[in-house]
Design a protein around this motif. Structure first.
Motif, PDB file in Angstrom:
ATOM      1  N   SER A  86       0.819  -1.216   0.000  1.00 13.55           N
ATOM      2  CA  SER A  86       0.000   0.000   0.000  1.00 13.55           C
ATOM      3  C   SER A  86       0.853   1.267   0.000  1.00 13.55           C
ATOM      4  O   SER A  86       0.398   2.322  -0.451  1.00 13.55           O
ATOM      5  CB  SER A  86      -0.928   0.008   1.217  1.00 13.55           C
ATOM      6  OG  SER A  86      -0.189   0.204   2.419  1.00 13.55           O
ATOM      7  N   LEU A  87       2.091   1.152   0.479  1.00  8.74           N
ATOM      8  CA  LEU A  87       3.006   2.300   0.461  1.00  8.74           C
ATOM      9  C   LEU A  87       3.678   2.482  -0.897  1.00  8.74           C
ATOM     10  O   LEU A  87       4.490   3.390  -1.079  1.00  8.74           O
ATOM     11  CB  LEU A  87       4.084   2.129   1.540  1.00  8.74           C
ATOM     12  CG  LEU A  87       3.601   2.214   2.998  1.00  8.74           C
ATOM     13  CD1 LEU A  87       4.726   1.826   3.959  1.00  8.74           C
ATOM     14  CD2 LEU A  87       3.104   3.624   3.305  1.00  8.74           C
ATOM     15  N   GLY A  88       3.350   1.612  -1.837  1.00  7.20           N
ATOM     16  CA  GLY A  88       3.920   1.709  -3.178  1.00  7.20           C
ATOM     17  C   GLY A  88       5.328   1.169  -3.268  1.00  7.20           C
ATOM     18  O   GLY A  88       6.070   1.499  -4.202  1.00  7.20           O
ATOM     19  N   LEU A  89       5.708   0.308  -2.332  1.00  4.72           N
ATOM     20  CA  LEU A  89       7.047  -0.270  -2.317  1.00  4.72           C
ATOM     21  C   LEU A  89       6.972  -1.699  -2.842  1.00  4.72           C
ATOM     22  O   LEU A  89       6.046  -2.440  -2.512  1.00  4.72           O
ATOM     23  CB  LEU A  89       7.620  -0.265  -0.906  1.00  4.72           C
ATOM     24  CG  LEU A  89       7.654   1.107  -0.209  1.00  4.72           C
ATOM     25  CD1 LEU A  89       8.080   0.957   1.233  1.00  4.72           C
ATOM     26  CD2 LEU A  89       8.591   2.046  -0.954  1.00  4.72           C
ATOM     27  N   ALA A  90       7.962  -2.070  -3.630  1.00  5.53           N
ATOM     28  CA  ALA A  90       7.971  -3.420  -4.191  1.00  5.53           C
ATOM     29  C   ALA A  90       9.389  -3.953  -4.237  1.00  5.53           C
ATOM     30  O   ALA A  90       9.962  -4.174  -5.314  1.00  5.53           O
ATOM     31  CB  ALA A  90       7.351  -3.412  -5.602  1.00  5.53           C
ATOM     32  N   ALA A 104      11.966  -0.141   7.270  1.00  5.05           N
ATOM     33  CA  ALA A 104      12.076   1.109   8.020  1.00  5.05           C
ATOM     34  C   ALA A 104      10.808   1.944   7.881  1.00  5.05           C
ATOM     35  O   ALA A 104      10.332   2.550   8.850  1.00  5.05           O
ATOM     36  CB  ALA A 104      13.295   1.896   7.545  1.00  5.05           C
ATOM     37  N   ARG A 105      10.240   1.977   6.675  1.00  2.00           N
ATOM     38  CA  ARG A 105       8.991   2.721   6.462  1.00  2.00           C
ATOM     39  C   ARG A 105       7.842   2.083   7.229  1.00  2.00           C
ATOM     40  O   ARG A 105       6.991   2.776   7.794  1.00  2.00           O
ATOM     41  CB  ARG A 105       8.660   2.759   4.967  1.00  2.00           C
ATOM     42  CG  ARG A 105       9.478   3.752   4.188  1.00  2.00           C
ATOM     43  CD  ARG A 105       9.015   5.191   4.442  1.00  2.00           C
ATOM     44  NE  ARG A 105       7.696   5.439   3.860  1.00  2.00           N
ATOM     45  CZ  ARG A 105       6.740   6.140   4.446  1.00  2.00           C
ATOM     46  NH1 ARG A 105       6.937   6.639   5.660  1.00  2.00           N
ATOM     47  NH2 ARG A 105       5.574   6.347   3.847  1.00  2.00           N
ATOM     48  N   VAL A 106       7.827   0.753   7.265  1.00  3.99           N
ATOM     49  CA  VAL A 106       6.792   0.049   8.020  1.00  3.99           C
ATOM     50  C   VAL A 106       6.877   0.409   9.503  1.00  3.99           C
ATOM     51  O   VAL A 106       5.853   0.650  10.159  1.00  3.99           O
ATOM     52  CB  VAL A 106       6.942  -1.475   7.815  1.00  3.99           C
ATOM     53  CG1 VAL A 106       6.128  -2.241   8.851  1.00  3.99           C
ATOM     54  CG2 VAL A 106       6.499  -1.867   6.415  1.00  3.99           C
ATOM     55  N   LEU A 107       8.103   0.470  10.040  1.00  2.27           N
ATOM     56  CA  LEU A 107       8.271   0.866  11.440  1.00  2.27           C
ATOM     57  C   LEU A 107       7.763   2.280  11.673  1.00  2.27           C
ATOM     58  O   LEU A 107       7.081   2.556  12.659  1.00  2.27           O
ATOM     59  CB  LEU A 107       9.754   0.784  11.822  1.00  2.27           C
ATOM     60  CG  LEU A 107      10.345  -0.615  11.996  1.00  2.27           C
ATOM     61  CD1 LEU A 107      11.865  -0.531  12.105  1.00  2.27           C
ATOM     62  CD2 LEU A 107       9.768  -1.290  13.230  1.00  2.27           C
ATOM     63  N   GLU A 108       8.092   3.157  10.747  1.00  2.00           N
ATOM     64  CA  GLU A 108       7.701   4.563  10.879  1.00  2.00           C
ATOM     65  C   GLU A 108       6.190   4.734  10.828  1.00  2.00           C
ATOM     66  O   GLU A 108       5.601   5.502  11.615  1.00  2.00           O
ATOM     67  CB  GLU A 108       8.362   5.376   9.763  1.00  2.00           C
ATOM     68  CG  GLU A 108       7.995   6.843   9.764  1.00  2.00           C
ATOM     69  CD  GLU A 108       8.550   7.565   8.552  1.00  2.00           C
ATOM     70  OE1 GLU A 108       8.186   8.734   8.357  1.00  2.00           O
ATOM     71  OE2 GLU A 108       9.332   6.971   7.780  1.00  2.00           O
ATOM     72  N   VAL A 109       5.536   4.007   9.934  1.00  2.00           N
ATOM     73  CA  VAL A 109       4.107   4.218   9.704  1.00  2.00           C
ATOM     74  C   VAL A 109       3.238   3.495  10.728  1.00  2.00           C
ATOM     75  O   VAL A 109       2.247   4.053  11.224  1.00  2.00           O
ATOM     76  CB  VAL A 109       3.739   3.758   8.270  1.00  2.00           C
ATOM     77  CG1 VAL A 109       2.226   3.780   8.066  1.00  2.00           C
ATOM     78  CG2 VAL A 109       4.429   4.642   7.247  1.00  2.00           C
ATOM     79  N   ILE A 135      20.911   1.660   8.550  1.00  2.00           N
ATOM     80  CA  ILE A 135      20.781   2.767   9.492  1.00  2.00           C
ATOM     81  C   ILE A 135      19.344   3.286   9.505  1.00  2.00           C
ATOM     82  O   ILE A 135      18.812   3.654  10.558  1.00  2.00           O
ATOM     83  CB  ILE A 135      21.781   3.882   9.149  1.00  2.00           C
ATOM     84  CG1 ILE A 135      23.206   3.336   9.247  1.00  2.00           C
ATOM     85  CG2 ILE A 135      21.613   5.081  10.080  1.00  2.00           C
ATOM     86  CD1 ILE A 135      24.253   4.244   8.676  1.00  2.00           C
ATOM     87  N   GLU A 136      18.696   3.305   8.338  1.00  2.00           N
ATOM     88  CA  GLU A 136      17.276   3.669   8.292  1.00  2.00           C
ATOM     89  C   GLU A 136      16.470   2.737   9.199  1.00  2.00           C
ATOM     90  O   GLU A 136      15.567   3.175   9.933  1.00  2.00           O
ATOM     91  CB  GLU A 136      16.746   3.541   6.857  1.00  2.00           C
ATOM     92  CG  GLU A 136      17.243   4.594   5.885  1.00  2.00           C
ATOM     93  CD  GLU A 136      16.636   4.359   4.508  1.00  2.00           C
ATOM     94  OE1 GLU A 136      15.449   3.995   4.431  1.00  2.00           O
ATOM     95  OE2 GLU A 136      17.365   4.524   3.512  1.00  2.00           O
ATOM     96  N   LEU A 137      16.788   1.451   9.135  1.00  2.00           N
ATOM     97  CA  LEU A 137      16.064   0.463   9.936  1.00  2.00           C
ATOM     98  C   LEU A 137      16.290   0.704  11.428  1.00  2.00           C
ATOM     99  O   LEU A 137      15.341   0.689  12.223  1.00  2.00           O
ATOM    100  CB  LEU A 137      16.525  -0.939   9.543  1.00  2.00           C
ATOM    101  CG  LEU A 137      15.774  -2.129  10.137  1.00  2.00           C
ATOM    102  CD1 LEU A 137      14.317  -2.110   9.723  1.00  2.00           C
ATOM    103  CD2 LEU A 137      16.438  -3.427   9.712  1.00  2.00           C
ATOM    104  N   LEU A 138      17.550   0.939  11.815  1.00  2.00           N
ATOM    105  CA  LEU A 138      17.840   1.202  13.224  1.00  2.00           C
ATOM    106  C   LEU A 138      17.193   2.512  13.678  1.00  2.00           C
ATOM    107  O   LEU A 138      16.684   2.603  14.805  1.00  2.00           O
ATOM    108  CB  LEU A 138      19.353   1.260  13.436  1.00  2.00           C
ATOM    109  CG  LEU A 138      20.105  -0.056  13.211  1.00  2.00           C
ATOM    110  CD1 LEU A 138      21.602   0.163  13.373  1.00  2.00           C
ATOM    111  CD2 LEU A 138      19.618  -1.134  14.168  1.00  2.00           C
ATOM    112  N   ALA A 139      17.209   3.518  12.798  1.00  2.00           N
ATOM    113  CA  ALA A 139      16.567   4.793  13.134  1.00  2.00           C
ATOM    114  C   ALA A 139      15.060   4.612  13.296  1.00  2.00           C
ATOM    115  O   ALA A 139      14.426   5.300  14.107  1.00  2.00           O
ATOM    116  CB  ALA A 139      16.863   5.832  12.057  1.00  2.00           C
TER     117      ALA A 139
END
Length: 429
Positions: A86-90, A104-109, A135-139
């Motif tokens: 749904s976030l347009g990621l593939a 990382a986006r899943v964690l953020e959202v 680092i995105e994932l850890l952040a």
């Protein structure tokens, strides 16, 4: 939440301090039913160390999930694959940076609090190996959990003057500097490690725990290595470490071939020999995947397709049950009749990586591996085979440092030196 960074050279006990800090944190914040500690690292070598430490004496006494960052990101992206879509990621199956970014986006959202409910405490060992998406994932985790991390910028084999992960962590973390070496007390080995970190010349005289010799031919190098293996054979695990695989260096290839076929003879002493010693090189993931693909005859065109029923039979015949089961899932769960060769290659690579997670590399007495494969691991004794290396001087120093600091007791560096002049040049001077 909090972030604590333990920073120190190889052997300063970063992992020990991680576990000590984790013990204290758990005393103040006990886990509830169903919760675990999450232990993350970039490479499988340190993941194995974390798993062994968690289960052994000095462990945490609570459930610990030890994973690579890639495995954690993949698990998270799969668990929330509807949100990823749904976030347009593939992200493609083998594109781990893209998978980590998606996680990382899943964690953020949405998933940050969900992960924290299962893993309120996260340990990150060898964090200097993390890159952009890691680092995105850890952040993405940091706002929801307590992170305890260990790192040393000089052990980043691909890095430059500033380490990206440590720069990120240092801006947020309480930084605890570690300086006392615990892995070894051998003065020669300690001095050599300090010299490489500072750019000072190495002492070329034999010192306690450290010796460096140059050889003009591969047989001489093989004989030298064989005698050391014989003399150290009752002193624990021995690793033969080199910056390049034998298939990429004629010197390494000839030296290890000589060791496997010949015995080194003692001058003036009849029937006193060392060897022969067969050295089996640890596979990297790509080599292991190519071997499996060759076994099933699918190393060719990525555009070809294979019937799922045929692939099931191939997996069974080749004794690759994971591939057989994957083909069956494609047929029964996804309703597919055929799969592309490229998909099969991606799945074989995943099979290799999953197998490596459960492989204990520490069981046999002798190891032959690259510096990258040896990262985060420990051996009683190390023989470093140093051919002509094309890396720049900074990276040569890091490679040699990471190789010799795997040892607790003894190191011998054997330098390819046909003109007998390399010890007077960097990285040795």
């Amino acid at each position: 939440m909090s972030l604590i960074l333990f920073e120190g050279a190889a052997g300063t006990g970063k992992t020990t301090r991680l576990f000590d800090a984790a013990q204290k944190h758990l005393q103040d914040h006990p886990l509830t039913e169903g919760q675990k500690v999450l232990a993350l690292t970039k490479y499988h070598g340190s993941r194995q160390r974390l798993a062994a430490r968690s289960a052994g004496t000095g462990g945490l006494g609570v459930p610990v999930a030890c994973m690579t960052l890639d495995s954690f990101a993949y698990t998270l992206a799969q668990r929330w694959r509807g949100l990823v879509k749904s976030l347009g990621l593939a992200p493609q199956q083998a594109d781990f940076p893209a998978i980590a970014s998606a996680a990382a986006r899943v964690l953020e959202v949405a998933a940050g609090a969900w992960v924290a409910s299962s893993f309120p405490l996260v340990l990150v060992d060898e964090m200097q190996d993390c890159r952009d998406a890691d680092i995105e994932l850890l952040a993405g985790l940091q706002p929801y959990v307590t992170i305890l991390a260990g790192a040393d910028a000089f052990q980043d084999l691909n890095g430059g003057a500033e380490n990206e992960a440590m720069a990120w962590a240092s801006s947020l973390a309480e930084v605890i500097q570690l300086s006392k070496i615990h892995r070894t007390s051998r003065s020669g080995l300690l001095d050599a490690a300090r010299a490489l970190r500072s750019g000072a010349p190495l002492c070329l005289e034999k010192r306690p725990g450290f010796e460096i010799v140059s050889v003009q031919s591969a047989p001489l190098g093989g004989a030298t290595a064989s005698w050391r293996i014989k003399s150290w054979s009752n002193s624990g695990q021995i690793a033969v470490i080199t910056p390049v695989r034998s298939i990429k260096s004629h010197f390494i290839d000839r030296l290890t071939d000589w060791m496997g076929k010949n015995s080194a003879k003692a001058k003036g002493r009849v029937n006193v020999t060392a060897g022969p010693y067969q050295l089996r090189w640890e596979d990297n993931d790509d080599d292991a995947a190519k071997r499996l693909l060759s076994k099933i005859g699918m190393e060719g065109n990525d555009e070809l397709s294979v019937l799922c029923t045929e692939l099931e039979a191939i997996g069974m015949e080749a004794a690759i049950p994971e591939l057989e089961e994957w083909a069956r899932r494609q047929r029964f769960l996804k309703g597919r009749e055929v799969v592309a060769t490229k998909e099969i290659k991606d799945e074989v690579l995943q099979i290799v990586r999953r197998r490596r997670v459960f492989t204990d590399h520490q069981r046999s007495g002798r190891h032959a591996l690259t510096v990258h494969q040896a990262k985060n691991r420990e051996f009683e004794s190390v023989i470093v085979l140093w051919p002509h290396v094309r890396n720049d001087l900074e990276q040569q120093r890091r490679l040699l440092y990471n190789a010799i600091t795997r040892a607790k007791v003894n190191v011998l560096v054997i330098v390819e030196d046909p003109k007998n002049n390399r010890l007077g040049a960097p990285p040795f001077t």
